[in-house]
Design an enzyme around this catalytic site. Structure first.
Site, short mmCIF file in Angstrom:
data_model
loop_
_atom_site.label_atom_id
_atom_site.label_comp_id
_atom_site.label_asym_id
_atom_site.label_seq_id
_atom_site.Cartn_x
_atom_site.Cartn_y
_atom_site.Cartn_z
N CYS A 54 0.83 -1.21 0.00
CA CYS A 54 0.00 0.00 0.00
C CYS A 54 0.86 1.26 0.00
O CYS A 54 0.33 2.36 0.02
CB CYS A 54 -0.92 0.03 1.21
SG CYS A 54 -2.02 -1.38 1.25
N CYS A 131 0.12 10.45 6.18
CA CYS A 131 1.32 9.73 6.61
C CYS A 131 1.41 9.68 8.13
O CYS A 131 1.93 8.72 8.70
CB CYS A 131 2.58 10.42 6.07
SG CYS A 131 2.69 10.37 4.29
#
Lengths: 327, 388
Positions: A54, A131
């Site tokens: 991913c 993130c």
């Protein structure tokens, strides 16, 4: 989209110095072994989150002192871009010295805030906010392993937008309270969907359980139903809804009920009756088409006195713009 | 600081000779070529030279058109939208065939055409990253208006069997367009040999300026205009001629063709040297066999190193490269080329593209090898995933 979005490629320029510095020289990168943990009498926790397939994967190592559940030391390994590495590094720094219960309260927003150079300027551009989410998720994973409970038990609410941490209940509430009609409205009110945009609709950066487009559609549908019910309750429960605001079915029912109560009894006494054939909205008017039954049909007054009486009763009880046409 | 440019499939340095030939057309000969006066007409000799250079460069016949556009994206849009208009909306066709690895200028335009009711077939690539000609044959129907397959792929450099595909389309009487952006200047492009109906190209990919490109149209055949307006380019593409751009593109085409041999010997040698060195790093692989690639390109996958992180480290050392899987993109699909060639899913975000040019030097390659190896070691230490 506007002036600032017209030239691309500036993502790296928007990183804070702290992000760049941690990417270049990460402080807490690495791992602990079981031997190290045992020699100090600490419990070693190794938690994984994400997957290389991913684009982001992080492994968190904790050395937890069972005496007070204190995270005495922590390290990580991270497969990901610069902000993923910097976020992981900062997340680990925030964990060290905290108890497991305290660490679970660290969110991705805390990580991002700690990466800022100045409190008012984001550490990363919007599309990089996600993130830091992984850095947050892996803490929960580590805590769940330590405590032997399910990860979900740390989450009080269903979070739709991980980047801005906006819950499902908040989003539904702002849609209802502010009568929001577009996803952009939701983003403007809550910041949900402003960052990595994954939660807006399927097919984005990552798969989500809830998408803003679906929440918006479902909430709008619920609102519509509520409104109908509310209207119906007012119309048939003795309340007041302006005749013009009624749906056509509600109008027909309202007209029927006025005829039942105020008109039909008089006609029946004379051996007649009427039925409603149709009700049409014709712009500024509502037209009611009726048919006379029994003695009324063929009565001389059916196109004059009786008709005017019916029309006047309906006008008085419902709306002045009603017109009645015998067929 | 040392700076090395290895992103030549994105854009290239303008050849200084090209820059020189362009410069008089900004402050001295700035006339509009369509004007009757001398300011206009004095631009004509250079424009004629440039058009000759373009025709010679592609080996086009005088009966063909090479229409100058603003870029290859315009050329690609023009072909797709005009074919939609001429053959689908105002004709009896409903189908377009492209490959699943086309540039967004083709791919996204086709996605848009789908919303207008056009049926689009996206041909797969094989394990070597190549569209096989027979797949085109398999999907052509009597409703197919156009086949558009790139000549060479921007990410891998894979060269597609364009001559065979063109032959199939000719036999089936279907129009054939190729996006030649990554081929022109890197390999021999001869439109008479290959018999394409349309070919797009862009000057800045072969050391010309940005903002100018072209569309080759065989036999000056029908294709409704994308830009309507004045009578520029014979009425086929309106807009005041970009004189400096055209002049620059013409010379850039000539220089690129002159350098084809150098490209295929020297640039290839440097690319192979780089590739050999990087493939010594464990758990790496390069997509598409060397003999089927443009000589300047390599797409390398490095297990345990995320593409954007690698770009960061290379950039810190002054090296420009590219990744097909930037993690900031809103649509984070795995690199379609890597998936198509059957790479492990873990490698979907590990691809780095290095693309050289005739301006790349041996020293630059040596420096890159050194930096690249160190960056891989550093990032694998952080990710830890390779060590397992």
């Amino acid at each position: 989209m506007a002036k600032n979005d017209l030239i691309g490629g500036s993502i790296w320029e928007e990183y804070s110095n702290k992000v760049a510095e941690l990417m270049n020289n990460p402080k807490h990168r690495g791992r602990f072994t079981q031997e190290e943990a045992d020699s100090k009498g600490f419990k070693l926790i190794v938690a994984d989150f994400g997957a290389e397939s991913c684009g982001d994967a992080v492994r968190l190592y904790w050395l937890v002192n069972p005496n007070g559940d204190i995270i005495e030391n922590a390290k990580y390994e991270s497969f990901g871009c610069g902000t993923a590495i910097a976020s992981s590094d900062m997340m680990v720094e925030l964990c060290i010295g905290k108890s497991v219960d305290e660490a679970v309260k660290i969110t991705n927003l805390d990580v991002e805030m700690a990466l800022r150079d100045s409190p008012d300027i984001p550490a990363v551009p919007p599309q990089k906010m996600h993130c830091s989410v992984m850095a947050y998720d892996v803490i929960k994973k580590a805590a769940s392993l330590y405590k032997g409970v399910d990860m979900a038990s740390f989450e009080q609410e269903i979070i739709v937008c991980e980047c801005a941490r906006v819950s499902l209940s908040t989003i539904k509430e702002v849609i209802r309270l502010n009568d929001l009609k577009t996803v952009e409205d939701i983003t403007n009110y809550t910041k949900a969907g402003a960052f990595c945009k994954s939660c807006i609709k399927p097919g984005g950066h990552e798969d989500r359980e809830y998408y803003l487009v679906d929440i918006l559609r479902e909430t709008r549908e619920e609102m519509e139903k509520d409104k109908l019910l509310q209207n119906a309750n007012t119309v048939f429960g003795g309340g007041t809804v302006a005749f013009n605001d009624m749906t056509i079915v509600q109008k027909i029912k309202a007209i029927e009920s006025i005829i039942d109560e105020n008109i039909r009894p008089m006609l029946v006494m004379d051996g007649g009756n009427i039925e409603i054939l149709d009700v049409k909205d014709s712009g500024s008017h509502t037209d009611v088409y009726i048919r006379y039954l029994g003695a009324c049909s063929g009565c001389a007054s059916s196109s004059t006195g009786t008709l005017f009486a019916i029309e006047n009763v309906l006008k008085a009880k419902l709306d002045n713009a009603l017109r009645v046409f015998p067929v | 600081m040392t700076r090395v440019y290895l992103d030549n499939n994105a854009t290239t340095i303008v050849d200084p000779k090209v820059y020189d030939v362009m410069s008089p057309f900004f402050c001295q000969m700035y006339g509009n070529p369509n004007s009757l006066h001398s300011f206009g007409s004095e631009t004509h000799p250079a424009l004629r030279t440039a058009m000759n250079q373009l025709y010679k460069g592609l080996n086009a016949s005088d009966d063909d058109d090479i229409i100058v556009t603003s870029c290859a994206t315009e050329s690609n849009n023009w072909v797709l939208k005009a074919v939609y208009f001429d053959k689908i909306l105002n004709g009896d066709k409903n189908h377009i065939i492209i490959s699943e690895v086309e540039h967004p200028a083709i791919y996204s335009t086709c996605k848009w055409l789908e919303t207008l009711g056009v049926k689009v077939t996206y041909l797969p690539v094989n394990h070597d990253g190549i569209v096989e000609a027979h797949t085109v044959k398999d999907f052509i129907t009597d409703k197919t208006a156009l086949v558009s397959i790139m000549w060479a792929n921007n990410e891998t450099g894979a060269i597609f069997p364009i001559k065979e595909i063109a032959q199939i389309c000719k036999e089936k009487n279907v129009l054939f367009h190729t996006d030649g952006v990554q081929a022109v200047g890197k390999i021999k492009v001869d439109v008479q040999d290959v018999e394409v109906d349309f070919l797009s190209f862009s000057a800045h990919k072969f050391h010309g300026p940005k903002g100018v490109g072209g569309l080759y149209i065989k036999n000056s055949q029908e294709l409704s205009a994308l830009l309507h307006g004045g009578e520029h380019m014979g009425g086929r593409r309106s807009g005041t001629l970009n004189v400096a751009g055209i002049v620059g593109m013409g010379l850039a085409m000539e220089l690129a063709n002159d350098a084809i041999e150098y490209e295929n010997k020297e640039v290839r040698r440097l690319r192979d040297k780089l590739e050999d060195a990087l493939l010594q790093i464990p758990k790496t692989f390069v997509v598409t066999s060397r003999d089927k690639r443009t000589p300047n390109t390599m797409l390398i996958s490095i297990k345990g190193v995320e593409g954007e992180a690698m770009l960061w480290d290379l950039n810190k050392a002054g090296i420009a490269a590219s990744t097909g899987s930037a993690c900031a993109s809103e649509d984070l699909e795995a690199n379609p080329v890597l998936m198509a060639v059957g790479a492990d899913k873990e490698l979907a975000h590990t691809a780095i593209r290095l693309s050289l040019s005739r301006f790349t030097t041996e020293d630059e390659i040596d420096y890159t090898i050194d930096v690249f190896k160190k960056a891989v070691i550093r990032l694998r230490e952080i990710s830890g995933s390779y060590a397992e």
